[in-house]
Motif scaffolding. Sequence first.
Motif, PDB file in Angstrom:
ATOM      1  N   ILE A  96      23.774 100.793  49.034  1.00  0.00           N
ATOM      2  CA  ILE A  96      22.806 101.872  48.921  1.00  0.00           C
ATOM      3  C   ILE A  96      21.582 101.568  49.786  1.00  0.00           C
ATOM      4  CG2 ILE A  96      21.235 103.041  47.344  1.00  0.00           C
ATOM      5  CD1 ILE A  96      23.343 102.761  45.183  1.00  0.00           C
ATOM      6  N   ALA A  97      21.127 100.325  49.792  1.00  0.00           N
ATOM      7  CA  ALA A  97      19.934  99.960  50.560  1.00  0.00           C
ATOM      8  C   ALA A  97      20.156 100.155  52.053  1.00  0.00           C
ATOM      9  CB  ALA A  97      19.536  98.525  50.263  1.00  0.00           C
ATOM     10  N   VAL A  98      21.349  99.815  52.539  1.00  0.00           N
ATOM     11  CA  VAL A  98      21.645  99.962  53.961  1.00  0.00           C
ATOM     12  C   VAL A  98      21.645 101.441  54.343  1.00  0.00           C
ATOM     13  CG1 VAL A  98      23.422  99.617  55.723  1.00  0.00           C
ATOM     14  CG2 VAL A  98      22.927  97.802  54.100  1.00  0.00           C
ATOM     15  N   GLN A  99      22.213 102.279  53.500  1.00  0.00           N
ATOM     16  CA  GLN A  99      22.236 103.716  53.772  1.00  0.00           C
ATOM     17  C   GLN A  99      20.829 104.301  53.735  1.00  0.00           C
ATOM     18  OE1 GLN A  99      24.952 104.944  50.745  1.00  0.00           O
ATOM     19  NE2 GLN A  99      26.756 104.653  52.037  1.00  0.00           N
ATOM     20  N   PHE A 100      20.040 103.867  52.783  1.00  0.00           N
ATOM     21  CA  PHE A 100      18.662 104.339  52.681  1.00  0.00           C
ATOM     22  C   PHE A 100      17.863 103.932  53.918  1.00  0.00           C
ATOM     23  CE2 PHE A 100      14.374 104.373  50.789  1.00  0.00           C
ATOM     24  CZ  PHE A 100      14.401 105.641  50.228  1.00  0.00           C
ATOM     25  N   ASN A 101      18.020 102.681  54.339  1.00  0.00           N
ATOM     26  CA  ASN A 101      17.342 102.188  55.533  1.00  0.00           C
ATOM     27  C   ASN A 101      17.798 102.959  56.771  1.00  0.00           C
ATOM     28  OD1 ASN A 101      15.781 100.643  57.226  1.00  0.00           O
ATOM     29  ND2 ASN A 101      17.143  98.879  57.184  1.00  0.00           N
TER      30      ASN A 101
END
Length: 80
Positions: free
Chosen positions: A1-6
Amino acid sequence: IAVQFNFGWNLAVTFLYPVIVDGLGSWLGVRHEYTAAFGIFDILTLYSIYFVYQYVPETKGLSLEQIEQLLQSPTLNVRS
């Protein structure tokens, strides 16, 4: 999720930067367009630093159970 958000925010900045530069260039003049565009992102960064410092609790040295209790408490005392 963090990679997609970034990735999503990087994509937004990549697409918004030319639009902001063009808009500010016609409003402020060509000389200050890049400074103003970076200024907008600087203000957003400063606000995010303030938000994290003010509203995100410190969890250093706490166990997972203590963090769970801290986050579930109705009155989250962040800076105590």
